[in-house]
Design a protein around this motif. Structure first.
Motif, short mmCIF file in Angstrom:
data_model
loop_
_atom_site.label_atom_id
_atom_site.label_comp_id
_atom_site.label_asym_id
_atom_site.label_seq_id
_atom_site.Cartn_x
_atom_site.Cartn_y
_atom_site.Cartn_z
N THR A 240 0.85 -1.20 0.00
CA THR A 240 0.00 0.00 0.00
C THR A 240 0.88 1.24 0.00
N PRO A 241 0.32 2.40 -0.36
CA PRO A 241 1.09 3.65 -0.28
C PRO A 241 1.59 3.94 1.13
N GLU A 242 0.80 3.51 2.14
CA GLU A 242 1.23 3.73 3.52
C GLU A 242 2.49 2.93 3.82
N ASP A 243 2.55 1.68 3.33
CA ASP A 243 3.76 0.86 3.51
C ASP A 243 4.97 1.52 2.88
N ALA A 244 4.76 2.03 1.65
CA ALA A 244 5.87 2.69 0.94
C ALA A 244 6.32 3.94 1.69
N ALA A 245 5.37 4.70 2.24
CA ALA A 245 5.71 5.93 2.97
C ALA A 245 6.53 5.61 4.21
N LYS A 246 6.16 4.52 4.91
CA LYS A 246 6.92 4.13 6.10
C LYS A 246 8.34 3.73 5.73
N LEU A 247 8.49 2.97 4.64
CA LEU A 247 9.83 2.57 4.19
C LEU A 247 10.64 3.78 3.78
N ALA A 248 10.00 4.75 3.10
CA ALA A 248 10.71 5.95 2.67
C ALA A 248 11.18 6.77 3.86
N GLU A 249 10.36 6.80 4.91
CA GLU A 249 10.73 7.55 6.10
C GLU A 249 11.96 6.93 6.76
N LYS A 250 12.07 5.60 6.70
CA LYS A 250 13.21 4.92 7.30
C LYS A 250 14.41 4.83 6.37
N PHE A 251 14.25 5.25 5.12
CA PHE A 251 15.32 5.08 4.14
C PHE A 251 16.57 5.86 4.58
N PRO A 252 17.75 5.21 4.61
CA PRO A 252 18.98 5.86 5.10
C PRO A 252 19.60 6.78 4.04
N ARG A 253 19.09 8.00 3.96
CA ARG A 253 19.58 8.90 2.91
C ARG A 253 21.06 9.22 3.06
N GLY A 254 21.46 9.58 4.29
CA GLY A 254 22.88 9.88 4.50
C GLY A 254 23.76 8.66 4.24
N GLY A 255 23.29 7.49 4.72
CA GLY A 255 24.05 6.27 4.48
C GLY A 255 24.12 5.94 3.01
N ALA A 256 23.04 6.21 2.27
CA ALA A 256 23.05 5.92 0.84
C ALA A 256 24.06 6.79 0.10
N VAL A 257 24.21 8.04 0.54
CA VAL A 257 25.21 8.91 -0.07
C VAL A 257 26.60 8.29 0.10
N GLY A 258 26.90 7.83 1.33
CA GLY A 258 28.20 7.20 1.57
C GLY A 258 28.37 5.92 0.77
N LEU A 259 27.30 5.16 0.63
CA LEU A 259 27.38 3.92 -0.13
C LEU A 259 27.74 4.19 -1.58
N LEU A 260 27.11 5.18 -2.18
CA LEU A 260 27.39 5.49 -3.59
C LEU A 260 28.80 6.04 -3.76
N GLU A 261 29.27 6.80 -2.76
CA GLU A 261 30.63 7.36 -2.85
C GLU A 261 31.68 6.26 -2.79
N LYS A 262 31.45 5.28 -1.91
CA LYS A 262 32.45 4.23 -1.73
C LYS A 262 32.30 3.08 -2.73
N HIS A 263 31.11 2.94 -3.30
CA HIS A 263 30.88 1.83 -4.24
C HIS A 263 30.19 2.34 -5.51
N PRO A 264 30.92 3.10 -6.33
CA PRO A 264 30.30 3.61 -7.56
C PRO A 264 29.85 2.50 -8.50
N GLU A 265 30.39 1.28 -8.30
CA GLU A 265 29.99 0.18 -9.16
C GLU A 265 28.55 -0.26 -8.89
N LEU A 266 27.97 0.21 -7.79
CA LEU A 266 26.61 -0.18 -7.45
C LEU A 266 25.57 0.86 -7.86
N VAL A 267 25.99 1.87 -8.62
CA VAL A 267 25.07 2.95 -9.00
C VAL A 267 23.88 2.40 -9.79
N ALA A 268 24.14 1.51 -10.71
CA ALA A 268 23.05 0.97 -11.54
C ALA A 268 22.05 0.21 -10.67
#
Length: 1427
Positions: free
Chosen positions: A1220-1248
């Motif tokens: 449901t949209p509510e499920d997606a909203a809860k997951l988005a709220e928990k999504f690690p935005r700062g951690g994702a930035v670090g992940l992409l910086e350290k592992h550019p091979e995972l961009v795709a």
């Protein structure tokens, strides 16, 4: 008849009072819950503290604790004795309390502490009263009235006339409340005549009366066994114009209950119902309590049927249950417990109840059989399946062995597990002669063998025996294994700083000493004794224990079926020696160089080695403090050539009787215990004789000949080596190229460069692909350069060039890097820049080294020696651009400041900013200015608007100045930070005091104290104590009161004279008054709680842990104290111990302070400990996770653990399962935005893969992950890809994250990146404030580059899109200053400073999203150095 007459007499008194009657109900002013009224003491605190700008930190801390008492009392109607004692400890420690604070503390010692007996509560309030008087806390009649109230609730025996006389002696006027409570006291005793005398006195003073007086008279008549007169008081009240309330009827019903008059009780209850006087559950419970304790408990059941079980019932019931248990009526208490409504869990099961009841049974020392019966009942009825476990825990916690052990036995009989730590509280509470008895009973009755932690931390510290050999013996006699007894005794000796005794035990008893356990106490023992000989001996035994353990494990693997013998042989043993030395170097900040020189020499003498990794770490830690001696010692320790000096061993066997392998081992034993040189000579002779014996038997001796040749090389005896080589060649023995390469190194050692080169040529002729290894090459190169043979050196380096740097072999060893540094440093000191450049380039181009700050330093130094700053800054710029390093930055900055070369200094700062960021570079510049005595310039930088405070940078600079004995920079730093409120200057002052102390500058130190008064800086206790010690040592009078909370008794006599001296220093009179009573009598020793807090304040984590373990039964640390302990453990990299305390808090449904919790989680994530993080996450709800940005840290841990791809797959699975949209909203709220930035910086091979995940979120209208991808792409110059994402997903988004992109643009001074962001934002729907932020970034970049014309043009265009108010004011001020410095006019008016609008939220990601690297919180000050 007499009673009626007496009642009539009372009526005459009351008749004249009618006009003065106070008709407010007792429920409004004197409810049993003293703090129930909303405008209670907290309101007074808020008003008082908010208006008092001079409120001290101590007062604020005390205020917080007292507010907590208030909240607990109002929320649940009770507080704990522990909380009260913590407040008392705080008052004693801080030596201060306001009148309002003291009043509330007094009031809390009555029925608000129901779990304690009345005698205990009375003793507590008397202790508090005594403390407040000793501190001269101002008290008025309200304090005495509060004390009276507590005495009444606790039924304390006192004489009202004596109490009244004491008040009058103090010159305090009693008020009507005083007289009312004195009447109550007389009535408690059944003394109606005494009450009458007080009433007459009140009538004479025209003091009004209220319902309380009548209620007291009801009680008085009841106590006098005159129930008729008690009931007659109701009529008297009505005649006096007062209508009896529910409280009056409750008092009367309690009177009937006290005498067991059930008929009167029931009729009165019926009367209440008829008159619609509502009795609350609390009133009925009070009546039930009175019935029970007066022996009429059989009538309680009827009364309980009238309970309404209204909201709040449980808390009232708990209070009564606790009081009933204290009186020995647990049967009635159990009836009340059964009536308490039970909550339900998420799964619908009822919540367990009665834990408090069980604990109180144990605390009240009820019979064990009764406790067991109740536990069985609770378990059988399903009220609490864990009843027995809770009872046992309480028994152990309170340390009552007679209760605890039978409860433990019952657990064992039921098949429940018995753990080690169950016995720890018993060890701490029993007498020393019972400790070993518990150890035996653990093993005999409970089959629990005490482990090392139990023995070392709980058994040995509680034994009186301090002879360590005797300790080992008695432990063995008690059934403790010898290894456990020995290692525990050693640990205990080290923790008491008896390092020599510890070394003696270790040498006598060979055992495995766990390095991580012994490392810290060993270093602390060295710090306290400076016994380096014993320190080295202990390290040797730890090393031997590790070798012994490794040998056993290898042997077990070899003997096991299908064992891999080679793997067992190649098992690597951890570098425990290097780890201990490195930890010691960190601890000995002040004496690091001398400590390392002594320690490393001792290790070399012992023949121990350390790894190249640890040697490199030590080198980096030393930095500019590195000396030639330490470099050489580290080179020897990492060379692999050292052999451990032998330990005492058994006799020898004849060589001829042994096999070849056995003979080789025996040869090594023969030469042990000799000097190295003599050993090698003897070893060679034995080998040659052994070869002859083997050949005489017709066996092959080639293996022994190879060992002979290797031994020759190790002996560094060139003549003998050449002789052996010649003889072996004659015997047609095949000598490998590798052995000939060692001959080159031997020639180099003996400085025979020509022979070494000739040998090289021979080998190259024999094998065209031959290349000498790196270490031998640079050693030979160093020799050639000493002989000024530069061209041959270059040719040597070129001919032996490698395809890549060997990071895992000699290329990264400290010995090797140290040799390279010596080569470069020697050339640099000669001032020959061209020669240095040629050699350095040859080393880098031929892949001998990877450039580091250490190796790049000589490239700057060579110009600095010649005072050629222009060349130095050019070289610095080239290094920054090419290697992203900043060697010799501080030295270069100081020289430029001294030369007043502003242009090059700005150039240097810009280069540093491009690598280290603006804030770090500005702080570096501040310290350079301070070191050069340019305080004004340093201050100007610190006053820069928007400059973020970095306390850790200031603290580390202070420590460096102190360690290097630099007084002038510290004095300059004090001047530079004057009146800057955002900087904590206490650390600077304290460090300067330590420096003055070290330099014996007592007068300057005293002047520092005066200066602090002038600048309104409050000195800390640590500062005053250290200054007092210095002044007393110099026989200078101490002009202030020395803090006594941590003074030993021997010093308190000197402090007693301080009030007289303090007059000269214009100390406030109140402080003198506070100090004088303390001088009259020695105060009690500080409690464990106080000691714990002082240990935390001093950053002494081991002392804090020890104090925590000693805190008295029933007490627990608060969340704040435990949080500070966790912080210290994390800062000391003791994560495992920190996790233990975090788990305790989480188990109690609490968690550390958010800032400290974040710091701990950051460190945990940085260590990649996924298991612990996952376990902690399961105990946090979504809101708690959000507050500490848990999901970002969890993501970071996956990155550190090398499982980034696995984490992305997990996120993908989660979003795919969203229905449901509510499920997606809860997951988005928990999504690690700062951690994702670090992940992409350290592992550019995972961009795709990440893009696919972001698309799934975007399909559900959640754009956060896509926003992160856009930031990553645009920051890395992928403009086309980022534009595609922008157009497809983000162009219409009302809120975006892009602050990180702007931060990247600022750091890299990338105007193109900033322009790209602006061009995309202009077409979006985000606010003007957000777009203004982007324009501000580009303005700053242009201003920093000196492009003021471009900046003005940009500003002119910007105000077409946004108003000037939305441009960052700081950016405008910088631009204005730059324009005016060029003698131009700034064409705009900078807007006035204003608070930030809510728009900014649309432009920034929350800090929690970005915060994924460990940051040290600032709740605990750095530990002051010891002189």
């Amino acid at each position: 008849m007499a009673s009626i007459l007496r009642t009539g007499k009372l009526l005459r008194y009351f008749a004249g009072f009618t006009r003065n009657v106070v008709v407010n109900s007792v429920r409004d002013c004197e409810s049993n819950n003293l703090l129930q009224s909303a405008p209670c003491m907290c309101g007074q605190f808020q008003n008082g503290f908010a208006s008092n700008a001079a409120a001290t930190k101590a007062e604020l801390s005390l205020d917080r604790q007292i507010k907590r008492l208030d909240q607990d009392a109002r929320r649940i109607g009770r507080i704990s004795r522990r909380d009260l004692e913590e407040v008392l400890d705080e008052i004693r420690t801080q030596r201060t309390a306001t009148s309002s604070q003291s009043l509330l503390v007094i009031r809390c010692c009555g029925n608000l502490v129901p779990e304690e007996l009345p005698e205990v509560r009375t003793a507590l309030v008397q202790e508090i009263w005594k403390t407040l008087n000793a501190l001269n806390v101002p008290m008025d009649i309200s304090h005495y009235n509060a004390l009276l109230r507590v005495y009444l609730e606790n039924e304390h025996q006192f004489t009202p006339t004596d109490f009244l006389a004491e008040i009058e002696a103090k010159g305090i006027e009693p008020n009507r409340v005083t007289y009312q409570r004195l009447i109550a006291r007389y009535c408690q005793q059944g003394d109606i005549d005494g009450a009458t005398r007080i009433l007459e006195f009140m009538r004479g003073k025209s003091l009004p009366v209220n319902e309380n007086v009548f209620n007291s008279l009801i009680l008085g008549h009841s106590q006098a066994n005159d129930l008729e007169s008690a009931k007659g008081i109701l009529g008297v009240m009505k005649q006096a114009g007062l209508e009896p309330s529910a409280d009056t009827y409750t008092t009367l019903l309690c009177a009937f209950g006290r005498h067991g008059d059930i008929d009167a009780l029931n009729s009165t209850l019926a009367e209440c119902e008829a008159k619609e006087i509502i009795l609350l559950d609390k009133d009925l419970l009070d009546i039930a309590y009175t019935l029970t304790i007066n022996g009429h408990g059989q009538h309680v059941d009827t009364l309980l049927t009238k309970l309404r079980i209204s909201p709040g019932f449980n808390q009232d019931a708990v209070n009564i249950i606790l009081r009933l248990v204290n009186k020995g009526h647990e049967d009635v208490a159990l009836k009340l417990l059964r009536l308490m409504p039970r909550g339900t869990r998420v799964n619908g099961e009822p919540v367990d109840v009665g834990a408090f009841y069980i604990r109180q049974l144990v605390k009240a020392n009820r019979p064990v059989e009764s406790i067991l019966n109740i536990c069985r009942t609770l378990q059988a009825e399903g009220l609490n399946p864990k009843a027995l476990t809770i009872a046992t825990e309480a028994g152990l916690t309170h340390g009552v062995m007679n209760n605890a052990l039978p409860l433990l036995q019952e657990m064992k009989n039921l098949g429940l597990p018995i753990r080690q730590h169950y016995f720890w509280p018993l060890f701490c509470s029993v007498n020393s002669n019972q400790v070993l008895d518990i150890v035996r009973r653990m093993q005999q009755e409970f089959a629990v063998n005490p482990n090392s932690e139990t023995i070392r931390d709980y058994v040995i510290p509680n034994l009186k025996e301090k002879n360590w050999e005797r300790v080992v013996t008695v432990l063995r006699d008690a059934g403790v294994p010898n290894s456990t007894a020995v290692t525990s005794a050693v640990y205990a000796a080290l923790t008491t700083h008896q390092i020599a005794d510890a070394a003696k035990i270790m040498e006598k008893h060979r055992a495995y000493y766990v390095p991580i356990v012994f490392r810290q106490p060993l270093i602390l023992a060295l710090s306290n004794t400076n016994d380096y000989a014993a320190f080295i001996r202990c390290i040797r035994q730890i090393h031997e224990g590790m070798q012994l353990r490794a040998g056993r494990e290898a042997a077990e693997e070899t003997e096991a079926p299908n064992a891999d013998a080679e793997a067992a042989a190649e098992r690597t043993v951890p570098d425990v020696v290097g780890a201990i030395v490195y930890e010691a170097a960190i601890y000995f900040r002040r004496e690091r160089v001398s400590m390392l020189e002594k320690t490393l020499k001792g290790l070399v003498n012992q023949g121990l080695s350390i790894s190249s990794l640890k040697a490199t770490a030590l080198s980096e830690l030393l930095g500019a403090e590195m000396t030639t001696v330490i470099s050489e010692l580290l080179g020897k320790l990492t060379s692999g050539e050292l052999e451990p000096v032998p330990l005492p061993n058994s006799g020898k066997r004849p060589l001829d009787s042994l096999s070849i392998d056995g003979g080789l081992k025996c040869i090594k034993q023969v030469v042990e215990s000799k000097s190295f040189l003599f050993k090698m000579i003897l070893f060679l002779a034995e080998l040659e004789r052994f070869i002859k014996n083997v050949e005489a038997k017709g066996e092959n001796a080639n293996n022994i000949k190879r060992q002979l040749l290797s031994a020759c090389f190790r002996s560094q005896n060139l003549e003998k080596t050449l002789e052996v080589i010649e003889r072996l060649n004659e015997e047609k023995f095949q000598i490998s190229i590798g052995l000939y390469a060692q001959l080159i190194d031997l020639y180099t050692h003996h400085k025979r460069s020509s022979d070494a080169l000739a040998q090289c040529s021979k080998l190259r002729e024999a094998d065209a692909n031959f290349k000498l290894d790196n270490l031998k090459t640079v050693r030979l190169a160093e020799l050639l350069l000493q002989e000024e043979r530069v061209e041959e050196t270059l040719e040597l380096l070129k001919s032996n060039a490698k395809e890549m740097v060997h990071n895992e072999s000699e290329g990264s060893s400290f010995n090797y890097v140290g040799t390279v540094w010596r080569i470069l440093n020697t050339i640099a000191e000669s001032g020959n820049a061209d020669k240095l450049k040629r050699i350095f380039d040859a080393l880098v181009e031929s892949n001998y080294v990877v450039p580091t700050n250490v190796l790049l330093g000589p490239l700057i130094k060579v110009h600095m020696i010649k005072d050629d700053l222009t060349s130095a800054i050019n070289a610095f710029e080239q290094i920054c651009q090419q290697y992203k390093s900043t060697p010799w930055k501080n030295e270069l900055a100081c020289r430029l400041i001294q030369k007043e070369d502003a242009a090059n200094l700005q150039r240097l700062t810009d280069l540093s900013t491009s690598i280290h960021g603006e804030v770090n570079s500005l702080y570096d510049l501040v310290f350079s200015f301070v070191e050069c005595g340019r305080v004004r310039q340093a201050r100007k930088i610190l006053e820069t608007p928007g400059l973020r405070t970095r306390p850790q940078r200031i603290n580390s600079a202070c420590d460096r100045y102190k360690n290097e004995g630099m007084l002038q920079p510290l004095e300059g730093l004090i001047e530079a930070t004057k009146d800057l409120g955002h900087i904590d200057r206490n650390k600077i002052y304290y460090t300067l005091l330590l420096s003055y102390d070290k330099a014996d500058e007592a007068e300057k130190a005293l002047g520092l104290w005066t200066k602090m008064q002038e600048e309104a800086v409050a000195p800390t206790d640590a500062f005053l104590l250290r200054l007092a010690e210095l002044l007393q040592r110099k026989n200078i009078e101490v002009p202030f009161v020395v803090p006594e909370s941590v003074l030993p008794k021997s010093r308190r006599g000197k402090a007693a004279s301080a009030p007289a001296a303090s007059t000269k220093a214009e100390k406030p009179k109140e402080e003198q008054l506070k100090a004088e009573p303390k001088a009259a009598q020695p105060p009690k020793a500080p409690s464990n709680m106080s000691s714990f807090r002082r240990a935390i304040h001093a950053n002494d984590v081991d002392a804090a842990i020890a104090c925590r373990e000693r805190i008295i039964s029933g007490d627990k640390l608060g969340v704040l104290d435990t949080s500070r302990l966790i912080e210290l453990l994390v800062r000391a990299d003791r994560l495992q111990e920190a996790t233990k305390y975090v788990d305790e808090l989480l188990a109690a449904k609490q968690h550390p302070q958010p800032k400290i919790f974040k710091y701990y989680l950051n460190k945990l994530a940085a260590s990649g400990d996924l298991a612990t993080l996952e376990r902690i996450g399961q105990q946090l709800n979504d809101e708690q996770k959000r507050l500490v940005s848990f999901d970002n840290r969890y993501c970071h841990a996956y990155i550190v653990a090398g499982k980034a791809e696995q984490f992305l797959k997990q996120l993908t699975t989660n979003i795919e399962e969203a229905k449901t949209p509510e499920d997606a909203a809860k997951l988005a709220e928990k999504f690690p935005r700062g951690g994702a930035v670090g992940l992409l910086e350290k592992h550019p091979e995972l961009v795709a893969q990440y893009e696919a995940l972001a698309e799934k979120y975007a399909a559900l209208n959640q754009l956060g992950p896509m926003n992160v991808l856009w930031m990553h792409l645009i920051s890395n110059g992928q403009e086309v890809a980022s534009k595609q994402i922008w157009d497809k997903h983000l162009s219409n988004a009302p809120r975006l994250m892009f602050q990180r992109v702007l931060q990247t643009a600022r750091e890299q001074q990338d105007e193109k990146l900033a322009s790209t962001v602006i061009s995309q934002l202009r077409s979006s729907k985000i606010s003007e404030g957000a777009i203004g932020n982007a324009y501000s970034c580009l303005l700053d970049i242009q201003t920093n580059k000196g492009n003021t014309d471009k900046a003005l043009d940009l500003l002119a265009n910007a105000i077409k899109d946004v108003s000037l108010e939305h441009i960052n004011r700081t950016a405008l001020l910088r631009l204005k200053q730059a324009v005016e410095e060029k003698s131009q006019k700034f064409p705009y008016t900078v807007p006035e400073k204003r608070t930030k609008a809510g728009d900014s939220s649309s432009s920034s990601s929350s800090s929690s999203d970005d915060d994924v690297s460990p940051k040290k919180p600032e709740t605990v000050k750095d530990k002051p150095e010891q002189a």
